[in-house]
Motif scaffolding. Structure first.
Motif, PDB file in Angstrom:
ATOM      1  N   UNK A   1      -0.709  -5.696   3.450  1.00  0.00           N
ATOM      2  CA  UNK A   1      -0.363  -4.640   3.542  1.00  0.00           C
ATOM      3  C   UNK A   1       1.167  -4.342   3.506  1.00  0.00           C
ATOM      4  N   UNK A   2       1.795  -3.465   3.055  1.00  0.00           N
ATOM      5  CA  UNK A   2       3.264  -3.200   3.309  1.00  0.00           C
ATOM      6  C   UNK A   2       3.521  -1.957   3.679  1.00  0.00           C
ATOM      7  N   UNK A   3       3.510  -1.144   2.687  1.00  0.00           N
ATOM      8  CA  UNK A   3       3.547   0.416   3.156  1.00  0.00           C
ATOM      9  C   UNK A   3       2.137   1.257   2.885  1.00  0.00           C
ATOM     10  N   UNK A   4       1.371   1.727   3.925  1.00  0.00           N
ATOM     11  CA  UNK A   4       0.249   2.110   3.940  1.00  0.00           C
ATOM     12  C   UNK A   4      -0.709   1.451   2.951  1.00  0.00           C
ATOM     13  N   UNK A  24       2.629  -5.731  -4.491  1.00  0.00           N
ATOM     14  CA  UNK A  24       3.064  -4.694  -5.210  1.00  0.00           C
ATOM     15  C   UNK A  24       4.312  -4.231  -4.789  1.00  0.00           C
ATOM     16  N   UNK A  25       4.651  -4.003  -3.611  1.00  0.00           N
ATOM     17  CA  UNK A  25       6.190  -3.910  -3.143  1.00  0.00           C
ATOM     18  C   UNK A  25       7.174  -4.494  -3.647  1.00  0.00           C
ATOM     19  N   UNK A  26       6.919  -5.870  -3.670  1.00  0.00           N
ATOM     20  CA  UNK A  26       7.723  -6.934  -4.252  1.00  0.00           C
ATOM     21  C   UNK A  26       8.149  -6.867  -5.431  1.00  0.00           C
ATOM     22  N   UNK A  27       6.976  -6.591  -6.351  1.00  0.00           N
ATOM     23  CA  UNK A  27       7.428  -6.494  -7.835  1.00  0.00           C
ATOM     24  C   UNK A  27       8.120  -5.027  -8.028  1.00  0.00           C
ATOM     25  N   UNK A  71      11.827   2.377  -2.882  1.00  0.00           N
ATOM     26  CA  UNK A  71      10.438   1.739  -3.435  1.00  0.00           C
ATOM     27  C   UNK A  71       9.703   2.006  -2.087  1.00  0.00           C
ATOM     28  N   UNK A  72      10.026   1.991  -0.837  1.00  0.00           N
ATOM     29  CA  UNK A  72       9.533   2.091   0.373  1.00  0.00           C
ATOM     30  C   UNK A  72       9.325   3.703   0.506  1.00  0.00           C
ATOM     31  N   UNK A  73      10.113   4.585   0.126  1.00  0.00           N
ATOM     32  CA  UNK A  73      10.066   5.955   0.144  1.00  0.00           C
ATOM     33  C   UNK A  73       9.085   6.433  -0.961  1.00  0.00           C
ATOM     34  N   UNK A  74       9.259   5.603  -2.008  1.00  0.00           N
ATOM     35  CA  UNK A  74       8.129   6.232  -3.142  1.00  0.00           C
ATOM     36  C   UNK A  74       6.684   5.825  -2.809  1.00  0.00           C
ATOM     37  N   UNK A  75       6.484   4.607  -2.293  1.00  0.00           N
ATOM     38  CA  UNK A  75       5.049   4.085  -1.782  1.00  0.00           C
ATOM     39  C   UNK A  75       4.742   5.076  -0.696  1.00  0.00           C
ATOM     40  N   UNK A 119       0.438  11.676  -1.299  1.00  0.00           N
ATOM     41  CA  UNK A 119      -0.065  12.253  -2.316  1.00  0.00           C
ATOM     42  C   UNK A 119      -1.553  12.213  -2.642  1.00  0.00           C
ATOM     43  N   UNK A 120      -1.709  10.820  -2.707  1.00  0.00           N
ATOM     44  CA  UNK A 120      -3.267  10.505  -2.652  1.00  0.00           C
ATOM     45  C   UNK A 120      -4.071  10.848  -1.863  1.00  0.00           C
ATOM     46  N   UNK A 121      -3.724  10.790  -0.397  1.00  0.00           N
ATOM     47  CA  UNK A 121      -4.464  11.137   0.654  1.00  0.00           C
ATOM     48  C   UNK A 121      -4.602  12.887   0.645  1.00  0.00           C
ATOM     49  N   UNK A 122      -3.757  13.380   0.212  1.00  0.00           N
ATOM     50  CA  UNK A 122      -3.989  14.982  -0.061  1.00  0.00           C
ATOM     51  C   UNK A 122      -4.924  15.280  -1.218  1.00  0.00           C
ATOM     52  N   UNK A 123      -4.814  14.616  -2.028  1.00  0.00           N
ATOM     53  CA  UNK A 123      -5.659  14.942  -3.599  1.00  0.00           C
ATOM     54  C   UNK A 123      -6.869  14.255  -3.551  1.00  0.00           C
ATOM     55  N   UNK A 124      -6.652  12.886  -3.088  1.00  0.00           N
ATOM     56  CA  UNK A 124      -7.913  11.930  -3.444  1.00  0.00           C
ATOM     57  C   UNK A 124      -8.205  11.190  -2.159  1.00  0.00           C
TER      58      UNK A 124
END
Length: 172
Positions: free
Chosen positions: A42-45, A51-54, A151-155, A161-166
Motif C-alpha cells: 500500500x502506498x496511499x490509503x 498504481x501510484x508509480x504508474x 498524484x499523492x493528493x489525488x490518491x 471520495x470512495x469512503x464517503x460514497x462507497x
C-alpha cells in the motif's frame, strides 16, 4: 489492465498512439517482477505502490512529452521512484523524516539492480522528494517530483471520495 487513475487510456491496450509510446518506453520495466511486486504494498490509503508509480510515471511522461522534454527518462524514473519493499508506516524511529530521506536511496539501489539507468533517471529517483532532498539537476526531475505530490493528493482524495460514497469498498 494497467491504467493511471483519472485516465481513460488503458496503457497495455495499445489502442492509442499515447499508450503505444508510453509502453515502448517502460514496457520492459512495467512487467518485471520487482515492479509487479509493488502491487503488494500500500502506498496511499487504498492505492498500491504500483498504481501510484504508474500514476506518477504516466502523467510525468505526458507532461514532459507536451513540453518537449525527455519523456522517456521521466516515465522510467517515475515508474521506479518508489521501488522499495517495506512499510514505512511500521518502521521505527522518526518515520516521516527518516522515510523521506531513506526511501529514494533504497529505490535507486533497487532500480540499478533492475536496469541500466541514465544520469537523469538516477536524479529523478534520488531527488523526487524535493524540496526535502537536494535540488533537482534536470527539469524532468522537478516535474516528476511535482507529479508525485499531485498524484499523492489525488490518491488521498480518491480514498475520501470512495469512503464517503462507497464505504463498503474501503479496506485498510
Amino acid at each position: 489492465m494497467v491504467k493511471a487513475l483519472g485516465s481513460r487510456i488503458r496503457i497495455s491496450a495499445f489502442d492509442t498512439d499515447v499508450s503505444m509510446d508510453y509502453y515502448r518506453e517502460v514496457g520492459d520495466l512495467l512487467f518485471s517482477e520487482p515492479v509487479k511486486a509493488l502491487a503488494d504494498w500500500k502506498q496511499h490509503m487504498h492505492v498500491s505502490r504500483l498504481q501510484h508509480s504508474v500514476n506518477v510515471s504516466y502523467y510525468s511522461f505526458l507532461l514532459c512529452r507536451k513540453l518537449g522534454l525527455n519523456a522517456r527518462a521521466a516515465a522510467r524514473g517515475g515508474l521506479l521512484h518508489d521501488l522499495f519493499f517495506y512499510d514505512w508506516a511500521e518502521s521505527k524511529g522518526d518515520r516521516t523524516v527518516g522515510h523521506i530521506k531513506y526511501h529514494p536511496c533504497v529505490a535507486l539501489e533497487n532500480a540499478e539492480k533492475l536496469t541500466e539507468l541514465t544520469d537523469m533517471e538516477r536524479d529523478i529517483i534520488a531527488k523526487h522528494m524535493w524540496p526535502m532532498s537536494a535540488m533537482p539537476k534536470y527539469r524532468e526531475t522537478f516535474i516528476v517530483s511535482m507529479v508525485d505530490k499531485l498524484s499523492a493528493t489525488i490518491e488521498f482524495g480518491d480514498y475520501f471520495r470512495i469512503s464517503l460514497f462507497c464505504p463498503d469498498k474501503i479496506s485498510l
